[in-house]
Scaffold this active site. Structure first.
Site, short mmCIF file in Angstrom:
data_model
loop_
_atom_site.label_atom_id
_atom_site.label_comp_id
_atom_site.label_asym_id
_atom_site.label_seq_id
_atom_site.Cartn_x
_atom_site.Cartn_y
_atom_site.Cartn_z
N PHE A 35 -29.14 26.43 7.92
CA PHE A 35 -28.26 25.71 9.05
C PHE A 35 -28.32 24.31 8.89
O PHE A 35 -27.18 23.63 9.14
CB PHE A 35 -28.81 26.25 10.30
CG PHE A 35 -28.44 27.33 10.90
CD1 PHE A 35 -27.53 28.09 10.49
CD2 PHE A 35 -29.05 28.01 12.08
CE1 PHE A 35 -27.01 29.38 11.09
CE2 PHE A 35 -28.54 29.25 12.51
CZ PHE A 35 -27.58 29.86 12.28
N GLN A 102 -37.25 34.56 10.00
CA GLN A 102 -36.13 33.97 10.78
C GLN A 102 -34.89 34.62 10.12
O GLN A 102 -33.89 34.42 10.74
CB GLN A 102 -36.45 32.65 11.11
CG GLN A 102 -37.55 32.00 11.49
CD GLN A 102 -37.64 30.64 11.48
OE1 GLN A 102 -37.28 29.85 12.19
NE2 GLN A 102 -38.28 30.18 10.42
N HIS A 120 -35.72 37.33 14.33
CA HIS A 120 -34.12 37.24 14.94
C HIS A 120 -33.20 38.50 14.40
O HIS A 120 -32.09 38.15 14.32
CB HIS A 120 -33.71 35.82 14.10
CG HIS A 120 -34.42 34.62 14.70
ND1 HIS A 120 -34.43 33.41 13.96
CD2 HIS A 120 -35.17 34.67 15.70
CE1 HIS A 120 -35.10 32.52 14.55
NE2 HIS A 120 -35.46 33.01 15.88
N CYS A 131 -20.77 49.32 26.45
CA CYS A 131 -21.32 50.74 26.76
C CYS A 131 -22.71 50.88 25.89
O CYS A 131 -23.31 51.86 26.21
CB CYS A 131 -20.18 51.79 26.20
SG CYS A 131 -20.24 52.08 24.40
N CYS A 153 -15.97 48.69 19.39
CA CYS A 153 -16.62 49.90 19.68
C CYS A 153 -15.39 50.88 19.57
O CYS A 153 -14.34 50.93 20.00
CB CYS A 153 -17.24 50.14 21.05
SG CYS A 153 -18.11 51.69 21.34
N CYS A 156 -15.37 52.70 23.37
CA CYS A 156 -15.02 52.07 24.69
C CYS A 156 -13.97 50.63 24.19
O CYS A 156 -13.62 49.99 25.05
CB CYS A 156 -15.88 51.70 25.49
SG CYS A 156 -17.00 50.41 25.08
N SER A 192 -38.46 26.54 5.88
CA SER A 192 -37.90 26.46 7.17
C SER A 192 -38.22 24.96 7.77
O SER A 192 -39.35 24.50 7.56
CB SER A 192 -38.84 27.52 8.03
OG SER A 192 -38.58 27.22 9.30
N SER A 193 -37.36 24.72 8.81
CA SER A 193 -37.07 23.32 9.04
C SER A 193 -38.34 23.42 10.37
O SER A 193 -38.79 22.20 10.63
CB SER A 193 -35.93 22.88 9.74
OG SER A 193 -35.43 23.69 10.79
N ASN A 216 -41.61 23.13 1.80
CA ASN A 216 -40.21 23.25 2.12
C ASN A 216 -39.41 22.05 1.45
O ASN A 216 -40.24 21.03 1.13
CB ASN A 216 -40.14 22.87 3.85
CG ASN A 216 -38.79 23.14 4.36
OD1 ASN A 216 -38.18 24.19 4.18
ND2 ASN A 216 -38.25 22.23 5.05
P1 CNA Z 1 -32.89 25.67 8.83
O1 CNA Z 1 -33.17 24.98 10.10
O2 CNA Z 1 -31.64 25.90 8.37
O3 CNA Z 1 -33.97 25.03 7.93
C1 CNA Z 1 -34.07 25.56 6.38
C2 CNA Z 1 -35.14 24.62 5.85
O4 CNA Z 1 -34.83 25.08 4.65
C3 CNA Z 1 -34.62 23.15 5.72
O5 CNA Z 1 -35.55 22.13 6.18
C4 CNA Z 1 -34.31 22.79 4.36
O6 CNA Z 1 -34.80 21.68 3.68
C5 CNA Z 1 -35.22 24.01 3.42
N1 CNA Z 1 -34.74 24.38 2.24
C6 CNA Z 1 -33.37 24.78 1.92
N2 CNA Z 1 -33.35 25.40 0.63
C7 CNA Z 1 -34.61 25.28 -0.07
C8 CNA Z 1 -35.21 25.60 -1.09
N3 CNA Z 1 -34.50 26.13 -1.99
N4 CNA Z 1 -36.53 25.50 -1.08
C9 CNA Z 1 -37.44 25.13 -0.16
N5 CNA Z 1 -36.89 24.55 1.09
C10 CNA Z 1 -35.43 24.85 1.15
O7 CNA Z 1 -33.42 27.24 8.88
P2 CNA Z 1 -34.53 27.98 9.72
O8 CNA Z 1 -34.74 29.12 8.99
O9 CNA Z 1 -35.79 27.12 9.73
O10 CNA Z 1 -34.13 28.02 11.24
C11 CNA Z 1 -34.17 29.15 11.86
C12 CNA Z 1 -32.69 29.61 12.02
C13 CNA Z 1 -31.59 29.49 10.77
C14 CNA Z 1 -32.71 31.31 11.95
O11 CNA Z 1 -32.15 31.48 13.57
C15 CNA Z 1 -32.19 31.98 11.00
O12 CNA Z 1 -31.56 32.98 11.43
C16 CNA Z 1 -30.88 30.92 10.86
N6 CNA Z 1 -30.29 31.32 9.50
C17 CNA Z 1 -30.65 32.12 8.44
C18 CNA Z 1 -29.92 32.54 7.43
C19 CNA Z 1 -30.41 33.68 6.51
O13 CNA Z 1 -30.53 34.65 6.97
N7 CNA Z 1 -30.49 33.37 5.28
C20 CNA Z 1 -28.98 31.45 7.00
C21 CNA Z 1 -28.83 30.44 7.75
C22 CNA Z 1 -29.48 30.34 8.99
#
Ligand code: CNA
Length: 244
Positions: A35, A102, A120, A131, A153, A156, A192-193, A216
């Site tokens: 994201f 997530q 999530h 429905c 659906c 419905c 994850s951010s 990260n």
């Molecule tokens: P985010 O907020 O988009 O953060 C992703 C983090 O990953 C960022 O800080 C990047 O710097 C870091 N990053 C990206 N590529 C790499 C890599 N190769 N190695 C190390 N770090 C990397 O996403 P979060 O997951 O923190 O936020 C949660 C949201 C995003 C959830 O609700 C998810 O459902 C949602 N999401 C999911 C997907 C998926 O299912 N693949 C894709 C996009 C968003």
């Protein structure tokens, strides 16, 4: 000199009860944009968090599916990355107890991991908003969504929503996730951010003797609390541990 990677290796070797929290960053190498990176979904014109809010979805499912369609096509054909395979192996070896993800892409399942909490939700189920009927992953749903159209659906004609948590909805399995974190001797956050709650609050439930690691690409708000922080590509960092 002792590097953060050496410390990570030590913690890893010592750990008997690892719990991992994954975010969109573990799947970017599979071609699925995250994201919040510069190349992430929010970088597209007109796309922001609002599009993923449940109220917005109810009012305008067309707008959601138009953006989600191309993303869904990528997710459908995506394959597990090194990180997904690494975590599956750690589970096989009895070192990894639980993955809390997530991600909605299902790649931990595709890799064969079994103890996964998809906080999530996921895309293997589609729920009718009218429905409450639910559908599994049926080809007509996959095709409609891939075209960027709204699946409805067959009973419905109500709008189908993927079984995922939108902003404004409760997450799934939070209690179980908290318990898993409490029993861990090492909690690792990968890709994850750490800005989306309640997941960003989960590491705070760790035992006072447990270690906390963040891998990260970019800094996160919890970096100061972690015992080891490595900013880089998660696949490359884990490859350097050399377990697979
Ligand atoms: P985010 O907020 O988009 O953060 C992703 C983090 O990953 C960022 O800080 C990047 O710097 C870091 N990053 C990206 N590529 C790499 C890599 N190769 N190695 C190390 N770090 C990397 O996403 P979060 O997951 O923190 O936020 C949660 C949201 C995003 C959830 O609700 C998810 O459902 C949602 N999401 C999911 C997907 C998926 O299912 N693949 C894709 C996009 C968003």
């Amino acid at each position: 000199m002792y590097t953060p990677l050496d410390t990570l290796m030590d913690l890893f070797q010592k750990s008997r009860s690892l719990v991992v929290i994954t975010g969109a960053g573990v799947s970017t190498k599979a071609g699925i944009p995250d994201f919040r990176s510069q190349t992430g979904v929010y970088a597209q014109e007109g796309v922001n968090e609002n599009l993923f809010h449940i109220e917005h979805f109810r009012q305008s499912p067309e707008a959601f599916y138009k953006v989600f369609g191309p993303l869904y096509q990528v997710i459908r054909s995506a394959q597990p990355t090194y990180t997904h395979r690494f975590l599956k192996r750690m589970e096989e070896l009895g070192r990894l107890k639980t993955i809390i993800t997530q991600n909605i892409d299902g790649l931990h399942h595709k890799a064969g991991s079994s103890n996964v909490i998809e906080i999530h939700g996921h895309l293997r189920q589609w729920d009718c908003l009218s429905c409450r009927n639910s559908y599994g992953l049926e080809p007509w749903i996959e095709e409609t969504v891939s075209r960027g159209e709204v699946p409805t659906c067959s009973g419905c004609q109500g709008v189908l929503k993927p079984h995922v948590v939108f902003f404004g909805e409760y997450v799934m399995g939070l209690e179980k996730a908290m318990q898993a974190v409490q029993t861990a001797d090492l909690v690792m956050v990968l890709g994850s951010s750490l800005v989306v709650y309640p997941v960003a609050g989960l590491p705070g439930y760790r035992d006072e003797n447990a270690y906390f690691v963040i891998l990260n690409k970019e800094p996160t708000p919890l970096d100061d609390e972690a015992d080891v922080v490595i900013h880089g590509d998660v696949d490359e960092i884990l490859q350097r541990l050399g377990f697979l």
